[in-house]
Design an enzyme around this catalytic site. Structure first.
Site, short mmCIF file in Angstrom:
data_model
loop_
_atom_site.label_atom_id
_atom_site.label_comp_id
_atom_site.label_asym_id
_atom_site.label_seq_id
_atom_site.Cartn_x
_atom_site.Cartn_y
_atom_site.Cartn_z
N HIS A 185 36.02 32.84 37.01
CA HIS A 185 35.09 33.62 36.62
C HIS A 185 33.44 33.53 36.53
O HIS A 185 32.52 34.62 37.59
CB HIS A 185 35.31 34.02 34.80
CG HIS A 185 36.25 34.92 34.91
ND1 HIS A 185 36.60 35.25 33.61
CD2 HIS A 185 37.62 35.41 35.84
CE1 HIS A 185 37.90 35.77 33.74
NE2 HIS A 185 38.60 35.52 34.86
N SER A 211 39.41 38.32 39.21
CA SER A 211 38.51 38.14 38.21
C SER A 211 37.36 38.29 38.54
O SER A 211 35.69 38.12 38.51
CB SER A 211 38.97 37.52 37.14
OG SER A 211 40.05 38.59 36.64
#
Length: 287
Positions: A232, A186
């Site tokens: 993230h 991610s």
């Protein structure tokens, strides 16, 4: 009747032209560039007429090679994207076969990195939530499949690989500093989100759709439980910085500036890990 030898050529008569590479072959065809006579074996099709092999080679050297939008060789097949997809799938297959062993050894773990297990900063970006969960790898691989080819064609394969890996590293460094443990691509994917926004702005495209995409995913990062917001956001910031260096580098010394920016980001991330302890260690929260 006896045969007679042919009469000698008259004074001033021109000799029959022969191929400059094969003197024993008569020919009346000349190279369009150098005008040397060439036989059928030496003829190379050109836009008009034929050329000799030497002129064809010289012309190929003069032709400017196709380039990606921001430098690097033009990309016909996004090989880096496909390679990354395969590596992620193979890593997940290893998790299926040995879930506990693979995750424990290669997942991102701040204390492990602090104790010298540096490989976790990169290997964790190729792991995902182990079975029976499949949504994690499915979403990340779909995003890589959707974003990767376009960015690789714009940046070139080498620059795209650097963007992906530095984004992944940026996410892992953020986890090291402000988190505890995590797995997943991610961070790299969010780096591609940031890069897509930067590239769209640089090329004058409407980037509002990309901005909405980033905004929605950032909200989900804090709303959905169990998601590493550190990974993230760390990947997003690193990817945006690297992409800005690639997209806004001046044409003069473009490659030098681009890889200088990539090297500077790499050095900064390494220094953060080597010079700062993880926040969780300071709080006594790492186990």
């Amino acid at each position: 009747m006896t045969s007679q030898p042919p009469p000698p050529p008259q004074p001033g008569a021109q000799a029959v032209p022969t191929c400059y590479r094969h003197p024993d072959r008569e020919t009346y065809v000349r190279c369009q560039r150098c005008e040397r006579p060439i036989c059928p074996d030496c003829m190379r099709d050109a836009a008009v007429g034929h050329q000799c092999p030497e002129c064809v080679r010289e012309g190929n050297r003069e032709v400017r090679q196709a380039r990606a939008t921001f430098g690097g060789a033009a990309v016909a097949t996004p090989r880096v994207t496909w390679t990354l997809l395969v590596l992620n799938v193979l890593a997940y297959a290893a998790e299926v076969l040995r879930p506990d062993e693979v995750v424990q050894r290669f997942a991102m773990w701040s204390l492990g990195v602090h104790l010298g297990e540096w490989w976790r900063l990169i290997t964790s970006a190729f792991l995902h939530a182990p079975p029976p969960s499949f949504w994690h790898i499915l979403f990340n691989m779909w995003a890589l499949y959707a974003l990767g080819p376009e960015l690789e064609r714009r940046l070139g394969s080498g620059r795209f690989a650097a963007l992906y890996l530095l984004s992944a590293l940026g996410g892992s460094v953020a986890i090291y500093l402000f988190g505890t443990s995590a797995v997943g691509a991610s961070g790299a994917i969010y780096g591609l989100f940031g890069a897509l926004f930067v590239v769209a702005r640089r090329l004058g495209y409407d980037a509002r759709g990309v901005l909405w995409l980033i905004g929605i995913n950032v909200v989900l990062t804090f709303v959905v439980p169990g998601i590493s917001w550190q990974g993230h956001l760390g990947g997003l910031v690193a990817g945006a910085i690297v992409a800005a260096g690639f997209a806004y580098a001046p044409r003069r010394n473009r490659a030098l500036v681009q890889f200088g920016v990539a090297a500077a980001v790499l050095v900064a991330l390494v220094l953060l890990v080597t010079m700062l302890p993880p926040y969780g260690l300071l709080q006594g929260a790492l186990t």
